[in-house]
Design a protein around this motif. Sequence first.
Motif, PDB file in Angstrom:
ATOM      1  N   GLU A  57      -5.304  -1.729   4.367  1.00  0.00           N
ATOM      2  CA  GLU A  57      -6.719  -1.567   4.699  1.00  0.00           C
ATOM      3  C   GLU A  57      -7.407  -0.628   3.709  1.00  0.00           C
ATOM      4  OE1 GLU A  57      -9.500  -0.269   8.494  1.00  0.00           O
ATOM      5  OE2 GLU A  57      -7.397  -0.790   8.817  1.00  0.00           O
ATOM      6  N   ILE A  58      -8.566  -1.043   3.242  1.00  0.00           N
ATOM      7  CA  ILE A  58      -9.421  -0.349   2.268  1.00  0.00           C
ATOM      8  C   ILE A  58      -8.649   0.169   1.036  1.00  0.00           C
ATOM      9  CG2 ILE A  58     -11.286   0.195   3.878  1.00  0.00           C
ATOM     10  CD1 ILE A  58     -10.255   3.112   3.951  1.00  0.00           C
ATOM     11  N   SER A  59      -7.590  -0.527   0.655  1.00  0.00           N
ATOM     12  CA  SER A  59      -6.829  -0.166  -0.544  1.00  0.00           C
ATOM     13  C   SER A  59      -7.368  -0.907  -1.758  1.00  0.00           C
ATOM     14  CB  SER A  59      -5.349  -0.517  -0.367  1.00  0.00           C
ATOM     15  OG  SER A  59      -4.768   0.309   0.605  1.00  0.00           O
ATOM     16  N   ASN A  60      -7.147  -0.337  -2.928  1.00  0.00           N
ATOM     17  CA  ASN A  60      -7.511  -1.001  -4.175  1.00  0.00           C
ATOM     18  C   ASN A  60      -6.278  -1.742  -4.683  1.00  0.00           C
ATOM     19  OD1 ASN A  60      -8.485  -1.894  -6.593  1.00  0.00           O
ATOM     20  ND2 ASN A  60      -8.557   0.115  -7.555  1.00  0.00           N
ATOM     21  N   CYS A  61      -6.266  -3.059  -4.504  1.00  0.00           N
ATOM     22  CA  CYS A  61      -5.150  -3.902  -4.940  1.00  0.00           C
ATOM     23  C   CYS A  61      -5.560  -4.757  -6.142  1.00  0.00           C
ATOM     24  CB  CYS A  61      -4.698  -4.807  -3.802  1.00  0.00           C
ATOM     25  SG  CYS A  61      -4.081  -3.924  -2.366  1.00  0.00           S
ATOM     26  N   GLU A  62      -6.638  -4.384  -6.810  1.00  0.00           N
ATOM     27  CA  GLU A  62      -7.149  -5.184  -7.919  1.00  0.00           C
ATOM     28  C   GLU A  62      -6.066  -5.439  -8.964  1.00  0.00           C
ATOM     29  OE1 GLU A  62     -10.795  -5.281 -11.169  1.00  0.00           O
ATOM     30  OE2 GLU A  62     -10.716  -3.678  -9.695  1.00  0.00           O
ATOM     31  N   GLY A  63      -5.845  -6.727  -9.266  1.00  0.00           N
ATOM     32  CA  GLY A  63      -4.885  -7.123 -10.287  1.00  0.00           C
ATOM     33  C   GLY A  63      -3.431  -7.003  -9.885  1.00  0.00           C
ATOM     34  N   ALA A  64      -3.149  -6.671  -8.620  1.00  0.00           N
ATOM     35  CA  ALA A  64      -1.756  -6.543  -8.164  1.00  0.00           C
ATOM     36  C   ALA A  64      -1.087  -7.916  -8.112  1.00  0.00           C
ATOM     37  CB  ALA A  64      -1.699  -5.876  -6.796  1.00  0.00           C
ATOM     38  N   ASP A  65       0.228  -7.934  -8.253  1.00  0.00           N
ATOM     39  CA  ASP A  65       1.001  -9.176  -8.247  1.00  0.00           C
ATOM     40  C   ASP A  65       1.884  -9.223  -7.001  1.00  0.00           C
ATOM     41  OD1 ASP A  65       2.540 -11.416  -8.744  1.00  0.00           O
ATOM     42  OD2 ASP A  65       3.091 -10.825 -10.781  1.00  0.00           O
ATOM     43  N   PHE A  66       1.556 -10.148  -6.088  1.00  0.00           N
ATOM     44  CA  PHE A  66       2.301 -10.330  -4.847  1.00  0.00           C
ATOM     45  C   PHE A  66       3.103 -11.634  -4.874  1.00  0.00           C
ATOM     46  CE2 PHE A  66      -1.243  -7.564  -3.605  1.00  0.00           C
ATOM     47  CZ  PHE A  66      -0.595  -6.605  -2.844  1.00  0.00           C
ATOM     48  N   ALA A  79      -9.888  -4.404   1.764  1.00  0.00           N
ATOM     49  CA  ALA A  79      -9.173  -4.125   0.512  1.00  0.00           C
ATOM     50  C   ALA A  79      -9.832  -4.832  -0.666  1.00  0.00           C
ATOM     51  CB  ALA A  79      -7.721  -4.540   0.631  1.00  0.00           C
ATOM     52  N   ASN A  80      -9.727  -4.255  -1.850  1.00  0.00           N
ATOM     53  CA  ASN A  80     -10.192  -4.888  -3.079  1.00  0.00           C
ATOM     54  C   ASN A  80      -9.080  -5.809  -3.553  1.00  0.00           C
ATOM     55  OD1 ASN A  80     -10.986  -5.662  -5.624  1.00  0.00           O
ATOM     56  ND2 ASN A  80     -11.263  -3.593  -6.413  1.00  0.00           N
ATOM     57  N   LEU A  81      -9.318  -7.121  -3.503  1.00  0.00           N
ATOM     58  CA  LEU A  81      -8.308  -8.107  -3.871  1.00  0.00           C
ATOM     59  C   LEU A  81      -8.705  -8.904  -5.115  1.00  0.00           C
ATOM     60  CD1 LEU A  81      -7.513  -9.393  -0.260  1.00  0.00           C
ATOM     61  CD2 LEU A  81      -6.262  -7.698  -1.602  1.00  0.00           C
ATOM     62  N   VAL A  82      -9.597  -8.369  -5.921  1.00  0.00           N
ATOM     63  CA  VAL A  82     -10.036  -9.029  -7.139  1.00  0.00           C
ATOM     64  C   VAL A  82      -8.858  -9.194  -8.093  1.00  0.00           C
ATOM     65  CG1 VAL A  82     -11.526  -8.855  -9.177  1.00  0.00           C
ATOM     66  CG2 VAL A  82     -12.395  -8.168  -6.922  1.00  0.00           C
ATOM     67  N   GLY A  83      -8.639 -10.434  -8.539  1.00  0.00           N
ATOM     68  CA  GLY A  83      -7.609 -10.695  -9.528  1.00  0.00           C
ATOM     69  C   GLY A  83      -6.179 -10.614  -9.026  1.00  0.00           C
ATOM     70  N   VAL A  84      -5.982 -10.589  -7.712  1.00  0.00           N
ATOM     71  CA  VAL A  84      -4.636 -10.511  -7.143  1.00  0.00           C
ATOM     72  C   VAL A  84      -3.887 -11.822  -7.398  1.00  0.00           C
ATOM     73  CG1 VAL A  84      -3.391 -10.487  -4.923  1.00  0.00           C
ATOM     74  CG2 VAL A  84      -5.149  -8.803  -5.398  1.00  0.00           C
ATOM     75  N   LYS A  85      -2.601 -11.702  -7.717  1.00  0.00           N
ATOM     76  CA  LYS A  85      -1.732 -12.876  -7.892  1.00  0.00           C
ATOM     77  C   LYS A  85      -0.896 -13.021  -6.639  1.00  0.00           C
ATOM     78  CE  LYS A  85      -1.392 -11.997 -12.802  1.00  0.00           C
ATOM     79  NZ  LYS A  85      -0.539 -11.374 -13.813  1.00  0.00           N
ATOM     80  N   ARG A  86      -0.779 -14.290  -6.184  1.00  0.00           N
ATOM     81  CA  ARG A  86      -0.014 -14.562  -4.961  1.00  0.00           C
ATOM     82  C   ARG A  86       0.937 -15.680  -5.209  1.00  0.00           C
ATOM     83  NH1 ARG A  86       2.955 -14.805  -1.130  1.00  0.00           N
ATOM     84  NH2 ARG A  86       2.370 -15.159   1.004  1.00  0.00           N
TER      85      ARG A  86
END
Length: 86
Positions: A57-66, A79-86
């Motif tokens: 919640e309300i975390s910055n996950c920008e560009g993270a790889d999941f 949460a910031n999910l811009v550019g997240v890989k899934r």
Amino acid sequence: FVNTNLQGTIFDGSLMTDSFFAEANFEGGSFVGVDFTGSDLSKANFRGANLRNADFEISNCEGADFTGADLTGATFKGANLVGVKR
């Protein structure tokens, strides 16, 4: 902790709120029920990690790889999910 290698670590049930782990490598780790609320996880690598019931919640996950991570029950409210890989 910027660009920290924590590959394969076990943090199950940990409270990691408001943490700074930009570009950290958590690949293959276990984070069951971990609370990452308000944390900076930008560009972090969570490939193949167990993130069941983790709270982003309300975390910055920008560009993270999941990629390949188990996100069953995980929450990303606000949460910031811009550019997240899934």
